[in-house]
Design a protein around this motif. Structure first.
Motif, mmCIF file in Angstrom:
data_model
loop_
_atom_site.group_PDB
_atom_site.id
_atom_site.type_symbol
_atom_site.label_atom_id
_atom_site.label_comp_id
_atom_site.label_asym_id
_atom_site.label_seq_id
_atom_site.Cartn_x
_atom_site.Cartn_y
_atom_site.Cartn_z
ATOM 1 N N THR A 1 0.762 -1.064 0.103
ATOM 2 C CA THR A 1 -0.059 -0.283 -0.087
ATOM 3 C C THR A 1 0.912 1.296 -0.131
ATOM 4 O OG1 THR A 1 -1.450 -1.294 0.953
ATOM 5 C CG2 THR A 1 -1.623 1.346 1.247
ATOM 6 N N GLN A 2 1.950 1.398 0.913
ATOM 7 C CA GLN A 2 2.711 2.382 0.786
ATOM 8 C C GLN A 2 3.490 2.554 -0.350
ATOM 9 O OE1 GLN A 2 5.683 1.864 4.110
ATOM 10 N NE2 GLN A 2 3.712 1.733 5.577
ATOM 11 N N MET A 3 3.671 1.614 -0.995
ATOM 12 C CA MET A 3 4.761 1.733 -2.494
ATOM 13 C C MET A 3 3.631 2.237 -3.409
ATOM 14 S SD MET A 3 6.856 -1.327 -4.429
ATOM 15 C CE MET A 3 5.398 -2.109 -4.762
ATOM 16 N N GLN A 4 2.287 1.918 -3.405
ATOM 17 C CA GLN A 4 1.106 2.269 -4.449
ATOM 18 C C GLN A 4 1.285 3.871 -4.117
ATOM 19 O OE1 GLN A 4 -2.115 -0.353 -3.623
ATOM 20 N NE2 GLN A 4 -1.102 -1.621 -5.269
ATOM 21 N N ASN B 1 1.865 6.946 -6.781
ATOM 22 C CA ASN B 1 1.184 7.831 -7.118
ATOM 23 C C ASN B 1 1.466 9.219 -6.925
ATOM 24 O OD1 ASN B 1 -0.713 5.727 -7.989
ATOM 25 N ND2 ASN B 1 -1.676 5.847 -6.002
ATOM 26 N N ALA B 2 2.010 9.505 -5.764
ATOM 27 C CA ALA B 2 2.714 10.897 -5.384
ATOM 28 C C ALA B 2 3.856 11.193 -6.376
ATOM 29 C CB ALA B 2 3.082 10.859 -3.933
ATOM 30 N N GLN C 1 4.254 10.144 -9.496
ATOM 31 C CA GLN C 1 3.788 10.581 -10.933
ATOM 32 C C GLN C 1 3.021 11.656 -10.696
ATOM 33 O OE1 GLN C 1 0.752 6.982 -11.199
ATOM 34 N NE2 GLN C 1 2.300 5.645 -12.067
ATOM 35 N N GLN C 2 2.326 12.059 -9.556
ATOM 36 C CA GLN C 2 1.675 13.498 -9.675
ATOM 37 C C GLN C 2 2.658 14.833 -9.652
ATOM 38 O OE1 GLN C 2 -1.494 14.061 -9.896
ATOM 39 N NE2 GLN C 2 -0.932 16.416 -10.129
ATOM 40 N N ASN C 3 3.720 14.400 -8.788
ATOM 41 C CA ASN C 3 4.953 15.480 -8.881
ATOM 42 C C ASN C 3 5.608 15.308 -10.326
ATOM 43 O OD1 ASN C 3 6.831 16.919 -7.527
ATOM 44 N ND2 ASN C 3 8.337 15.357 -8.029
ATOM 45 N N THR C 4 5.671 14.216 -11.019
ATOM 46 C CA THR C 4 6.238 14.389 -12.400
ATOM 47 C C THR C 4 5.498 15.146 -13.160
ATOM 48 O OG1 THR C 4 7.207 12.136 -12.137
ATOM 49 C CG2 THR C 4 7.025 13.028 -14.410
ATOM 50 N N VAL C 5 3.998 14.949 -13.259
ATOM 51 C CA VAL C 5 2.976 15.679 -13.961
ATOM 52 C C VAL C 5 3.160 17.151 -13.850
ATOM 53 C CG1 VAL C 5 0.683 15.970 -14.420
ATOM 54 C CG2 VAL C 5 1.451 13.725 -14.016
ATOM 55 N N ASN C 6 3.280 17.495 -12.604
ATOM 56 C CA ASN C 6 3.313 19.102 -12.068
ATOM 57 C C ASN C 6 4.582 19.481 -12.851
ATOM 58 O OD1 ASN C 6 1.138 18.918 -10.456
ATOM 59 N ND2 ASN C 6 2.251 18.507 -8.736
ATOM 60 N N LYS C 7 5.868 18.851 -12.942
ATOM 61 C CA LYS C 7 7.078 19.261 -13.359
ATOM 62 C C LYS C 7 7.133 19.140 -14.796
ATOM 63 C CE LYS C 7 9.799 19.499 -9.702
ATOM 64 N NZ LYS C 7 8.841 19.203 -8.457
ATOM 65 N N THR D 1 12.990 9.700 -8.373
ATOM 66 C CA THR D 1 11.592 8.874 -8.464
ATOM 67 C C THR D 1 11.971 7.433 -8.851
ATOM 68 O OG1 THR D 1 10.471 11.106 -8.913
ATOM 69 C CG2 THR D 1 9.390 8.603 -9.388
ATOM 70 N N LYS D 2 12.736 7.297 -9.943
ATOM 71 C CA LYS D 2 13.215 5.967 -10.270
ATOM 72 C C LYS D 2 13.957 5.272 -9.289
ATOM 73 C CE LYS D 2 15.500 3.745 -14.175
ATOM 74 N NZ LYS D 2 16.371 3.837 -15.287
ATOM 75 N N GLN D 3 14.936 5.947 -8.828
ATOM 76 C CA GLN D 3 15.587 5.520 -7.391
ATOM 77 C C GLN D 3 14.757 5.097 -6.424
ATOM 78 O OE1 GLN D 3 18.437 8.183 -6.309
ATOM 79 N NE2 GLN D 3 19.913 7.405 -8.185
ATOM 80 N N GLU D 4 13.710 5.966 -5.977
ATOM 81 C CA GLU D 4 12.943 5.473 -4.849
ATOM 82 C C GLU D 4 11.694 4.520 -5.330
ATOM 83 O OE1 GLU D 4 10.598 8.926 -4.294
ATOM 84 O OE2 GLU D 4 12.303 10.289 -3.147
#
Length: 418
Positions: free
Chosen positions: A125-128, A132-133, A135-141, A204-207
């Motif tokens: 659940t935490q990984m999902q 999602n966070a 992906q949202q951060n990437t969209v904002n960037k 993000t990829k590393q995380e």
């Protein structure tokens, strides 16, 4: 007139006296002869054993005892401790690979499995959420990048237009510098936004990779925990016969405790005890023979256990050639283990004489067969039937091989038949 009576020279009294003297002399002479020469003793032929020296094939052999065992035995140990809840089969059952034998229960292990499953679900659940966070951060960037690129295009257009107008003296320097500065600012901002977007992508990829590794690790831990719970059901590792099952319902078994064993039924071996005297002469490949149902069979050493216990060590032997029909696990075999290759030798049959002489001498018969006298000999190797003669005897000689206990130090034996 007196008559002179002539005295007889050989009266009866004198003759008796002479005979007594002669008898005493004969006894003294006989005693002297017997005591001054070789000591002799009369022996009844029916009370001794006479054997002939022969020449023939000889092989050093030692008799040993062996126990028939399955050629392969797999021991069953408790992989996990627990209480015996159920037995599916009994001792002696024929098993198939994977067939359950008994089931243990362990509440601590079951609770650990539940906790591990919960931990895996929470981590998933935490990984999902993190994905999602991210992906949202990437969209904002990306949106920021799009805005910067749009503003840069507009600034580039105005800069190029003002530059042309400035060159045509249509606008002043102040207005041109303003358009130029705005263009350079947005150009730098685009580069900075690209760097931020690149670093954000790497981060993000590393995380995500770390989260994936953590999740996979927890999945492996869960798989191990599930296997530990599955191991509470003890199963047969191979096809064979279940023997020595030591488990009763209600018993508590510790981890690693022996539960029983599975014997493979497609072959047998023989576990043999050998005197430690021969430990330097025993190696793999040596052969032995035994009889079963009045038929000879051959064995070969395949493994030597060099640990000595109570003056003996063990070897494993397998059947070399035909396997006796009807042979069973646990049967005892009397084996003649060969310690040398077969060769021609002068042979002296074994007998009770060896306890007295140690193999240093024997009573050998003369040509008449009526007298046996001491001769020194030298013996070599031996087997259950014969000694190897190195010196002192030749084929055709006859010797007494029965016990010498009643002969003392007598030099010659006079053989008579009563």
């Amino acid at each position: 007139m007196d008559r002179v009576i002539q005295k007889k020279k050989w009266n009866s009294k004198r003759i008796i006296t002479i005979l007594l003297v002669i008898g005493i002399i004969v006894l003294i002479a006989g005693s002297f002869y017997l005591t001054s020469g070789k000591s002799k003793q009369n022996v009844d032929l029916d009370r001794i054993t006479i054997s002939e020296i022969t020449k023939g094939p000889f092989q050093e052999i030692t008799p040993v005892n062996g126990i028939v065992l399955p050629i392969t035995t797999i021991y069953l140990d408790a992989q996990e401790g627990g209480r015996v809840e159920q037995k599916f089969v009994e001792d002696g059952a024929i098993m198939k690979k994977g067939q359950p034998i008994l089931r243990l229960s362990n509440t601590d292990l079951s609770l650990s499995l539940v906790n591990q499953q919960t931990s895996v679900y929470n981590l998933l659940t935490q990984m999902q959420i993190s994905r999602n966070a991210a992906q949202q951060n990437t969209v904002n960037k990306l949106n920021q990048m799009a805005d910067v690129e749009s503003l840069l295009k507009e600034a580039d257009r105005i800069y190029k237009l003002d530059k042309h107008l400035y060159e045509q003296k249509a606008i002043g320097l102040q207005e041109f510098r303003q358009a130029e500065n705005n263009y350079n600012y947005l150009l730098q901002k685009k580069k900075l936004t690209e760097q931020i977007l690149l670093q954000d992508s790497i981060s993000t990829k590393q995380e995500l990779q770390q989260a994936k590794q953590s999740y996979e690790g927890s999945q492996q831990a869960l798989a191990v925990m599930r296997k530990k719970v599955d191991d509470l059901v003890v199963r047969s590792p191979i096809d064979g016969q279940l023997t020595s099952l030591d488990a009763e319902i209600g018993q508590n078994k510790k981890q690693g405790e022996r539960l029983g064993q599975i014997d493979v039924l497609d072959g047998y071996k023989v576990r043999v005890d050998v005197d430690e005297h021969y430990i330097s002469r025993i190696f793999t490949g040596l052969t032995g023979r035994f009889e079963f149902a009045e038929k000879p069979y051959k064995l070969k050493i395949t493994k030597v256990y060099t640990q000595v216990t109570n003056g003996r060590f063990q070897v494993d032997m397998v059947f070399d050639g035909e396997i006796p029909k009807g042979i069973r696990r646990g049967q005892s075999l009397q084996i003649r283990l060969a310690l040398s290759d077969e060769s021609q030798a002068v042979l002296l049959p074994k007998g009770g004489f060896f306890q007295k002489t140690g193999g240093n001498w024997v009573y050998k018969l003369d040509e008449s067969g009526k007298v046996a006298y001491k001769v020194d000999i030298q013996l070599g190797l031996q087997n259950p039937d014969y000694f190897q003669v190195l010196q002192g005897l030749k084929p055709g000689d006859k010797v007494i091989t029965s016990s010498y206990e009643n002969f003392g130090d007598i030099q010659e034996l006079i053989l008579k038949k009563n």
